[in-house]
Design a protein around this motif. Structure first.
Motif, PDB file in Angstrom:
ATOM      1  N   LEU A 160      -3.968   1.990  -4.526  1.00  0.00           N
ATOM      2  CA  LEU A 160      -3.977   0.531  -4.676  1.00  0.00           C
ATOM      3  C   LEU A 160      -4.980   0.106  -5.752  1.00  0.00           C
ATOM      4  CD1 LEU A 160      -2.866  -2.086  -3.497  1.00  0.00           C
ATOM      5  CD2 LEU A 160      -4.718  -2.048  -1.828  1.00  0.00           C
ATOM      6  N   LEU A 161      -6.138   0.761  -5.741  1.00  0.00           N
ATOM      7  CA  LEU A 161      -7.171   0.424  -6.714  1.00  0.00           C
ATOM      8  C   LEU A 161      -6.714   0.782  -8.129  1.00  0.00           C
ATOM      9  CD1 LEU A 161     -10.057  -0.739  -6.747  1.00  0.00           C
ATOM     10  CD2 LEU A 161     -10.879   1.609  -6.911  1.00  0.00           C
ATOM     11  N   ALA A 162      -6.041   1.924  -8.264  1.00  0.00           N
ATOM     12  CA  ALA A 162      -5.531   2.336  -9.577  1.00  0.00           C
ATOM     13  C   ALA A 162      -4.510   1.323 -10.081  1.00  0.00           C
ATOM     14  CB  ALA A 162      -4.918   3.729  -9.497  1.00  0.00           C
ATOM     15  N   ALA A 163      -3.658   0.835  -9.168  1.00  0.00           N
ATOM     16  CA  ALA A 163      -2.673  -0.187  -9.557  1.00  0.00           C
ATOM     17  C   ALA A 163      -3.386  -1.481  -9.941  1.00  0.00           C
ATOM     18  CB  ALA A 163      -1.691  -0.434  -8.412  1.00  0.00           C
ATOM     19  N   ALA A 164      -4.436  -1.803  -9.186  1.00  0.00           N
ATOM     20  CA  ALA A 164      -5.197  -3.028  -9.476  1.00  0.00           C
ATOM     21  C   ALA A 164      -5.866  -2.934 -10.840  1.00  0.00           C
ATOM     22  CB  ALA A 164      -6.239  -3.269  -8.388  1.00  0.00           C
ATOM     23  N   GLN A 165      -6.331  -1.718 -11.199  1.00  0.00           N
ATOM     24  CA  GLN A 165      -7.001  -1.562 -12.492  1.00  0.00           C
ATOM     25  C   GLN A 165      -6.046  -1.807 -13.648  1.00  0.00           C
ATOM     26  OE1 GLN A 165      -8.668   2.206 -11.577  1.00  0.00           O
ATOM     27  NE2 GLN A 165     -10.712   1.404 -11.168  1.00  0.00           N
ATOM     28  N   VAL A 217       0.844  -1.203   0.000  1.00  0.00           N
ATOM     29  CA  VAL A 217       0.000   0.000   0.000  1.00  0.00           C
ATOM     30  C   VAL A 217       0.878   1.252   0.000  1.00  0.00           C
ATOM     31  CG1 VAL A 217      -1.780   1.274   1.274  1.00  0.00           C
ATOM     32  CG2 VAL A 217      -1.854  -1.232   1.174  1.00  0.00           C
ATOM     33  N   THR A 218       1.900   1.266   0.855  1.00  0.00           N
ATOM     34  CA  THR A 218       2.785   2.440   0.956  1.00  0.00           C
ATOM     35  C   THR A 218       3.561   2.660  -0.342  1.00  0.00           C
ATOM     36  OG1 THR A 218       3.064   1.828   3.270  1.00  0.00           O
ATOM     37  CG2 THR A 218       4.520   3.540   2.422  1.00  0.00           C
ATOM     38  N   VAL A 230      -9.635  14.145  -6.228  1.00  0.00           N
ATOM     39  CA  VAL A 230      -8.806  14.342  -5.034  1.00  0.00           C
ATOM     40  C   VAL A 230      -7.337  14.176  -5.414  1.00  0.00           C
ATOM     41  CG1 VAL A 230      -8.166  13.327  -2.817  1.00  0.00           C
ATOM     42  CG2 VAL A 230     -10.580  13.748  -3.350  1.00  0.00           C
ATOM     43  N   ARG A 231      -7.058  13.159  -6.212  1.00  0.00           N
ATOM     44  CA  ARG A 231      -5.690  12.877  -6.634  1.00  0.00           C
ATOM     45  C   ARG A 231      -5.082  14.067  -7.365  1.00  0.00           C
ATOM     46  NH1 ARG A 231      -2.702  11.156 -10.436  1.00  0.00           N
ATOM     47  NH2 ARG A 231      -4.361  11.322 -11.980  1.00  0.00           N
ATOM     48  N   SER A 254      -7.625   3.747  -0.257  1.00  0.00           N
ATOM     49  CA  SER A 254      -7.044   2.699  -1.109  1.00  0.00           C
ATOM     50  C   SER A 254      -7.051   3.082  -2.579  1.00  0.00           C
ATOM     51  CB  SER A 254      -7.807   1.394  -0.904  1.00  0.00           C
ATOM     52  OG  SER A 254      -9.144   1.559  -1.304  1.00  0.00           O
ATOM     53  N   ARG A 255      -7.167   4.406  -2.869  1.00  0.00           N
ATOM     54  CA  ARG A 255      -7.319   4.763  -4.283  1.00  0.00           C
ATOM     55  C   ARG A 255      -6.070   4.462  -5.110  1.00  0.00           C
ATOM     56  NH1 ARG A 255      -6.801   9.894  -1.761  1.00  0.00           N
ATOM     57  NH2 ARG A 255      -5.239  11.140  -2.784  1.00  0.00           N
TER      58      ARG A 255
END
Lengths: 212, 212
Positions: free
Chosen positions: B122-127, B41-42, B183-184, B119-120
């Protein structure tokens, strides 16, 4: 394109066969480029993770020919997206955006949807391969057009002004893409999508203060 | 964790030192797993394209240790996402969803936002790494909760029933993620995001027929 080809042919008349050969090579290269970009859209639609080799096969060119034009898969996906956005621009720039902002918004959504629907596989591949910032940058012209319309609607009181136009724009963008995802999974018919999009965005953007 | 460690220690009292050693190894492995998931995550927050080596460095473990737990980057990203969704479930399952569906929806959005915000990256990486279908599958519990609330709202006349619940759900999902993108890029303050989300979704979902 026609003028580009005409020039070297003129050069050939002046003498050296090498000029003519170079012209033919340029024309070949141009045809290959067009073929490769079209094949990219087709191959990606068949398989989101289509490889460069798959795309070369779809285009009927060798891998080395493809790499002569596009050095990486990312470069190829980006070029195909740029190409498809340029075609979209030709149509979107013709849409009359004057008159009632709500009606103009519906016209713009209907046409934008058509292109989102056509290029949704390509866009999904681009989302895996390019940064979100780069994808947004490529959509700059389309975004500026929508932004202008939303701003006019806010000024004229047709759209609510208690939300920044950037948030209305992002909402429009994500709802369009959400509809594309619904079409992909078969939950929405592509022809009905503009209705579903308007059904969310119009009340959200025009809500009277009491409904918020 | 405490009970897991207690059992093998009891085993050690019965004799063979190997049992105790195996227990220590299991405890070490468990600690490493927790460390690696937190480091994922970090590291992803620092750099969306953080490599397995970057993540191992962040966790302070060797690459081989990391590969002992997760064989691919995709596997690691997925495990980190599963872990973060499980934590979210612990909180989301406590939210009272009875009473006025609109108020319950706002409560659920506020808490869901908190986790989307956390977790945004992490979610972007997951996408980029996992399929859209797999990501949706991992969100199944959260999605079922929201779906149940939207359905009740439709039945009770609080939410419009002229749109399928699946479209309301997808809209909720994409607007939440759209807010994360805002937000990003610094256009929305994370604390204001629930207000921006509600400002779009409530009028869209509760619009009187005249406003559509």
């Amino acid at each position: 394109m026609a003028t580009k080809n005409a020039q070297p042919t003129g050069g050939a008349r002046r003498g050296p066969a090498t000029v003519s050969r170079a012209a033919n090579q340029r024309a070949d290269a141009q045809r290959n480029r067009v073929k490769i970009l079209a094949a990219t859209v087709t191959a990606i639609r068949k398989n989101l993770d289509a490889s460069v080799a798959d795309i070369a096969a779809e285009a009927g060119v060798g891998r080395m020919t493809l790499y002569g034009h596009f050095q990486t898969r990312a470069e190829l996906i980006e070029a195909a997206l740029v190409d498809s956005l340029e075609r979209a621009e030709d149509v979107l720039s013709q849409i009359p955006l004057d008159g009632d902002p709500r009606a103009a918004f519906q016209r713009l959504i209907a046409s934008s949807w058509m292109f989102v629907d056509q290029s949704r596989a390509l866009l999904a591949a681009a989302q895996k391969e390019l940064s979100a910032a780069r994808i947004r940058e490529l959509h700059e012209k389309a975004e500026a057009r929508m932004r202008g319309l939303l701003l006019r609607g806010q000024r004229e009181g047709a759209f609510r002004a208690d939300l920044p136009v950037s948030w209305l724009l992002t909402t429009t963008h994500v709802v369009l893409n959400g509809a594309a995802e619904e079409v992909r999974t078969g939950r929405i018919d592509p022809d009905d999508a503009p209705w579903f999009i308007d059904a969310i965005l119009l009340p959200a953007f025009t809500a009277p203060p009491s409904a918020r």
